[in-house]
Structures are given as structure tokens and as C-alpha cells.
Enzyme design. Structure first.
Site, PDB file in Angstrom:
ATOM      1  N   ASN A  10       0.873  -1.111   0.083  1.00 57.33           N
ATOM      2  CA  ASN A  10      -0.015  -0.116   0.050  1.00 57.33           C
ATOM      3  C   ASN A  10       0.833   1.300   0.008  1.00 57.33           C
ATOM      4  OD1 ASN A  10      -1.852   2.139   0.553  1.00 57.33           O
ATOM      5  ND2 ASN A  10      -2.212   1.373   2.853  1.00 57.33           N
ATOM      6  N   LYS A  12       0.032   4.211  -0.235  1.00 59.87           N
ATOM      7  CA  LYS A  12      -0.440   5.425   0.229  1.00 59.87           C
ATOM      8  C   LYS A  12      -0.362   6.738  -0.569  1.00 59.87           C
ATOM      9  CE  LYS A  12       0.180   3.705   4.725  1.00 59.87           C
ATOM     10  NZ  LYS A  12      -0.039   3.642   6.144  1.00 59.87           N
ATOM     11  N   HIS A  93      -9.780   1.275   5.186  1.00 57.67           N
ATOM     12  CA  HIS A  93      -8.202   1.578   5.748  1.00 57.67           C
ATOM     13  C   HIS A  93      -8.485   2.580   7.085  1.00 57.67           C
ATOM     14  CE1 HIS A  93      -4.282   2.429   6.529  1.00 57.67           C
ATOM     15  NE2 HIS A  93      -3.750   1.347   6.146  1.00 57.67           N
ATOM     16  N   GLU A  95      -6.936   4.789   7.660  1.00 52.89           N
ATOM     17  CA  GLU A  95      -6.568   6.361   7.086  1.00 52.89           C
ATOM     18  C   GLU A  95      -7.743   6.609   6.846  1.00 52.89           C
ATOM     19  OE1 GLU A  95      -2.840   5.415   5.507  1.00 52.89           O
ATOM     20  OE2 GLU A  95      -1.889   5.095   7.924  1.00 52.89           O
ATOM     21  N   GLU A 168      -5.600  -4.919  10.670  1.00 52.35           N
ATOM     22  CA  GLU A 168      -4.463  -3.864  10.887  1.00 52.35           C
ATOM     23  C   GLU A 168      -4.625  -3.010  12.098  1.00 52.35           C
ATOM     24  OE1 GLU A 168      -2.422  -2.799   6.988  1.00 52.35           O
ATOM     25  OE2 GLU A 168      -4.381  -1.442   7.283  1.00 52.35           O
ATOM     26  N   GLY A 174       2.479   1.943  11.017  1.00 51.65           N
ATOM     27  CA  GLY A 174       3.597   3.118  10.583  1.00 51.65           C
ATOM     28  C   GLY A 174       4.371   3.239  11.931  1.00 51.65           C
ATOM     29  N   SER A 214       3.448  -2.465  10.362  1.00 50.70           N
ATOM     30  CA  SER A 214       4.831  -2.351  10.779  1.00 50.70           C
ATOM     31  C   SER A 214       5.574  -3.706  10.352  1.00 50.70           C
ATOM     32  CB  SER A 214       5.372  -1.965  11.947  1.00 50.70           C
ATOM     33  OG  SER A 214       4.735  -0.588  12.320  1.00 50.70           O
TER      34      SER A 214
HETATM   35  C1  PEP Z   1      -0.735   0.200   6.185  1.00 44.70           C
HETATM   36  O1  PEP Z   1      -1.004   1.390   6.303  1.00 44.70           O
HETATM   37  O2  PEP Z   1      -1.701  -0.599   5.469  1.00 44.70           O
HETATM   38  C2  PEP Z   1       0.494  -0.460   6.903  1.00 44.70           C
HETATM   39  C3  PEP Z   1       0.171  -1.729   7.258  1.00 44.70           C
HETATM   40  O3  PEP Z   1       1.562   0.727   6.945  1.00 44.70           O
HETATM   41  P1  PEP Z   1       2.825   0.101   7.835  1.00 44.70           P
HETATM   42  O4  PEP Z   1       3.420  -1.218   6.934  1.00 44.70           O
HETATM   43  O5  PEP Z   1       3.740   1.203   7.244  1.00 44.70           O
HETATM   44  O6  PEP Z   1       2.878   0.084   9.165  1.00 44.70           O
END
Ligand code: PEP
Length: 257
Positions: A10, A12, A93, A95, A168, A174, A214
Site C-alpha cells: 500500500n 498510500k 483502511h 486512515e 491492521e 507506521g 509495521s
Molecule cells: C498500512 O497502512 O496498511 C500499513 C500496514 O502500514 P505500515 O506497514 O507502514 O505499518
């Protein structure tokens, strides 16, 4: 039936055409690691250019509107992203749920639009740190997922092919700190049980559940060894071919699957 691990990047709001070289490198590496299904969700502007060149990876969108078209300035429909070459769309998601106020009902409407347009969906769910600390994470995820996924009567016949669930936890996204394997295992088990309750034993067991938050090359193998983890949704570490394919390689290890 064992399915290939599903590793989805992803990007983003990262990536201009300068990033196409990275997508090419990911595609080339994916051709050498066919045991893993590798996919990328770049910004809308890169869907078509990546799709046009990709030989192995599939390309998806990070969102779509729930309507087919009309007066929705700045929005993009499921049919439009499919026309650009997207094969799937990430929905719900955190976000978007927090940054754009998306409710479970809206996410469900987007899922219906995406499935009607022939796309696969990756349905995200995740609790906040506060919810986890208060001991309500399991109840929260069950409620959020049940209200966001297609209702059983509206689910496509081939739902196990069309729907993936991504767990998630918001507090792991992040931050550089993934959830523990115990937490991941517990929640993936809860999600599996919910999928079976909703869609029945046969289909509910086949839906892939992937983890996000992460994931990096150095923690990927232990995460993929957790029961019910069928892959990963990867943010930051999907921005370079080296780190993203390090994760994909860990998923392809025979001992893990
Ligand atoms: C995400 O936002 O879908 C995600 C998993 O981000 P990160 O891997 O940077 O934690």
C-alpha cells in the site's frame, strides 16, 4: 486447499512516475518468486502505468466511491479504477475511516460497488490502542468487520476469491512496532470464526486473512508462521523493491506454509 501467500503493498500517498522503476523492480522480482502472490496499490495516478507494464504483479486501488458515477468532485468510481487496470481495491483502511470519517455502512456500500465492478476487495479492520488497552479489541473487530463486509445475502458466490480481510491494528501502523504474534494469532482466529459464522464453513475457511502494521523483512517470517496469517498488507516497507521483496521472500519460505 492451500493458497499462495498474498503480499500487498500500500503505497498510500507516495509515488510519482519516478517510482515506476521501483514497481518494475518489484514486478521482475515477483516473476522469480511465483510461490507468492504479489500486488501493489499505488496512488490512483500510477495504476494505469504500472498495470500497463506489469507482467506478474496485480495492481489495485486504495479506495473507490460507492456510487457508479455522478456529481462527486474529486472522487473515483470502482468502474474507473477497474478501467485503469486495477484488479482489487483496499477498503476501510483506518486512515480513511479516521481521516475521512468513513463509517462501516459507507465501507460496506463501497464493497458492494467494487464487487459489482468485478474487483476483488481487501477489507481492512483494526482497533485503536485505546480500545486494545481497555480490553475491547475483540468485540470491536467483530462489530466493525460484521458491519463492513457484505451481508451474507449480498456476498458473491465466489467470495473466497473476491474477498480478503486485512487485520491492521491502528497502533501498529507506521509505528515500527508490529503487534505480537500472540495478538495477531488471537485476532486472526477471531476473524476466521466470524467469517465461518457469516459465510459458512466452506467459504468462510477459504477467505484469506492478512496482517498489516509495521511488517518488515526482519519480522515477516515470524508473522507468517502464525496460524491463519495468509500474507501481509505492507505500507512503509513496500516503497522499495528490496524491503518489499524481502517480505515476499519470507512468505514464500516452504517451512512457513
Ligand atoms: C498500512 O497502512 O496498511 C500499513 C500496514 O502500514 P505500515 O506497514 O507502514 O505499518
Amino acid at each position: 486447499m492451500a493458497r499462495r501467500p498474498y503480499i500487498v503493498g500500500n503505497w498510500k500517498m507516495h509515488g510519482t512516475r519516478a517510482m515506476l522503476s521501483e514497481a518494475r523492480a518489484i514486478d521482475r522480482a515477483a516473476q522469480r518468486h511465483m510461490k507468492v502472490e504479489v500486488a501493489l496499490a499505488p496512488p490512483f495516478t500510477l495504476i494505469h502505468p504500472i498495470h500497463r507494464e506489469a507482467e506478474q504483479i496485480s495492481v489495485g486501488a486504495q479506495d473507490c466511491h460507492h456510487a457508479d458515477g455522478g456529481a462527486h468532485t474529486g472522487d473515483i468510481s470502482a468502474a474507473m479504477v477497474a478501467d485503469a487496470g486495477a484488479k482489487f481495491v483496499i477498503l476501510g483502511h483506518s486512515e480513511r475511516r479516521t481521516g475521512h470519517g468513513e463509517s462501516d455502512a459507507l465501507v460496506r456500500a463501497k464493497a458492494a460497488a467494487a464487487l459489482a465492478a468485478g474487483l476483488r476487495i481487501i477489507m481492512c479492520c483494526g482497533e485503536s490502542g485505546e480500545t486494545r488497552e481497555s480490553g475491547r479489541a475483540v468485540a470491536f473487530i467483530k462489530k466493525q468487520l460484521k458491519a463492513s463486509l457484505p451481508a451474507p445475502a449480498d456476498a458473491p458466490a465466489d467470495l473466497a476469491e473476491r474477498i480478503t480481510v486485512a487485520y491492521e491494528p491502528i497502533w501498529a501502523i507506521g509505528t515500527g512496532t508490529a503487534a505480537t504474534t500472540a495478538d495477531i494469532g488471537e485476532m486472526h482466529g477471531v476473524i476466521r470464526q466470524l467469517l465461518v459464522e457469516l459465510y459458512g464453513e466452506e467459504q468462510g475457511r477459504e477467505v484469506r486473512i492478512i496482517y498489516g502494521g509495521s511488517v518488515k523483512p526482519d519480522n515477516a517470517a515470524e508473522i507468517f508462521a502464525v496460524p491463519e496469517v495468509s500474507g501481509a498488507l505492507v505500507g512503509g516497507a513496500s516503497l522499495t523493491a528490496d524491503s518489499f521483496m524481502g517480505i515476499a521472500l519470507a512468505a514464500g519460505e516452504p517451512s512457513d506454509h
